[in-house]
Scaffold this motif. Structure first.
Motif, PDB file in Angstrom:
ATOM      1  N   ILE A 281       0.814  -1.230   0.000  1.00  0.00           N
ATOM      2  CA  ILE A 281       0.000   0.000   0.000  1.00  0.00           C
ATOM      3  C   ILE A 281       0.842   1.272   0.000  1.00  0.00           C
ATOM      4  O   ILE A 281       0.311   2.352  -0.225  1.00  0.00           O
ATOM      5  N   ASN A 282       2.136   1.144   0.244  1.00  0.00           N
ATOM      6  CA  ASN A 282       3.006   2.315   0.265  1.00  0.00           C
ATOM      7  C   ASN A 282       3.976   2.275  -0.908  1.00  0.00           C
ATOM      8  O   ASN A 282       4.337   1.213  -1.389  1.00  0.00           O
TER       9      ASN A 282
ATOM     10  N   ASP B 165       2.361   7.260   1.402  1.00  0.00           N
ATOM     11  CA  ASP B 165       1.329   6.359   1.929  1.00  0.00           C
ATOM     12  C   ASP B 165       0.184   6.182   0.935  1.00  0.00           C
ATOM     13  O   ASP B 165       0.163   6.795  -0.137  1.00  0.00           O
ATOM     14  N   GLU B 166      -0.775   5.348   1.313  1.00  0.00           N
ATOM     15  CA  GLU B 166      -1.877   5.005   0.415  1.00  0.00           C
ATOM     16  C   GLU B 166      -2.744   6.205   0.056  1.00  0.00           C
ATOM     17  O   GLU B 166      -3.483   6.172  -0.936  1.00  0.00           O
ATOM     18  N   ASP B 167      -2.658   7.298   0.830  1.00  0.00           N
ATOM     19  CA  ASP B 167      -3.419   8.512   0.538  1.00  0.00           C
ATOM     20  C   ASP B 167      -2.617   9.516  -0.278  1.00  0.00           C
ATOM     21  O   ASP B 167      -3.073  10.635  -0.519  1.00  0.00           O
ATOM     22  N   GLY B 168      -1.387   9.132  -0.669  1.00  0.00           N
ATOM     23  CA  GLY B 168      -0.559  10.013  -1.476  1.00  0.00           C
ATOM     24  C   GLY B 168       0.264  11.011  -0.684  1.00  0.00           C
ATOM     25  O   GLY B 168       0.853  11.931  -1.259  1.00  0.00           O
ATOM     26  N   ASN B 169       0.316  10.822   0.636  1.00  0.00           N
ATOM     27  CA  ASN B 169       1.084  11.737   1.491  1.00  0.00           C
ATOM     28  C   ASN B 169       2.503  11.233   1.690  1.00  0.00           C
ATOM     29  O   ASN B 169       2.711  10.045   1.948  1.00  0.00           O
TER      30      ASN B 169
ATOM     31  N   GLN C 178       5.716  10.463   3.713  1.00  0.00           N
ATOM     32  CA  GLN C 178       5.940  10.103   5.110  1.00  0.00           C
ATOM     33  C   GLN C 178       7.411   9.795   5.325  1.00  0.00           C
ATOM     34  O   GLN C 178       8.122   9.431   4.383  1.00  0.00           O
TER      35      GLN C 178
END
Length: 128
Positions: free
Chosen positions: A73-74, A98-102, A104
């Motif tokens: 997912i990453n 991350d999976e939300d496009g942020n 990290q």
């Protein structure tokens, strides 16, 4: 055809870096080499390698499927080794999206244990 660079950011190609550990041809010779190969295993992903390189007594706290999913997912960007304060400790920064496009960054001081010429991941403590 150029060879694939290893995800562990060693600058070497995957064939001559982490792949021999992932395929069980060799055992990682140091805690840092195991840390790098585990990062690569998240990037590829290879949940089986991650669980097999976790200290057997600690495996009950992890499972192969969750480790595989975390890798999937990453998007793994970069590994930076901060320090190796002792032969069995490695501080690192793992950069990923991350999976939300942020973007990290996980900074961790990991502890490893050597048993019969094999290094195992024991635990990690987040830094910051």
């Amino acid at each position: 055809m150029s060879e694939l660079k290893c995800p562990c950011c060693s600058g070497n190609n995957y064939e001559n870096c982490c792949k021999p550990y992932h395929t069980k041809e060799k055992n990682a010779p140091t805690a840092e080499a195991l840390m790098r190969s585990r990062y690569s295993a998240f990037a590829i992903p290879n949940g089986e390698y991650l669980i097999n390189t976790t200290l057997p007594a600690k495996r009950k706290f992890h499972n192969k499927e969750d480790l595989q999913e975390w890798g999937e997912i990453n998007q793994w960007i970069k590994l930076e080794i901060v320090s190796t304060p002792t032969p069995n400790k490695v501080e690192f920064k793992a950069f990923y999206i991350d999976e939300d496009g942020n973007q990290q960054m996980q900074q961790e001081l990991s502890v490893f244990q050597k048993i019969s010429d094999r290094w195992f991941y024991v635990s990690g403590e987040f830094q910051n």
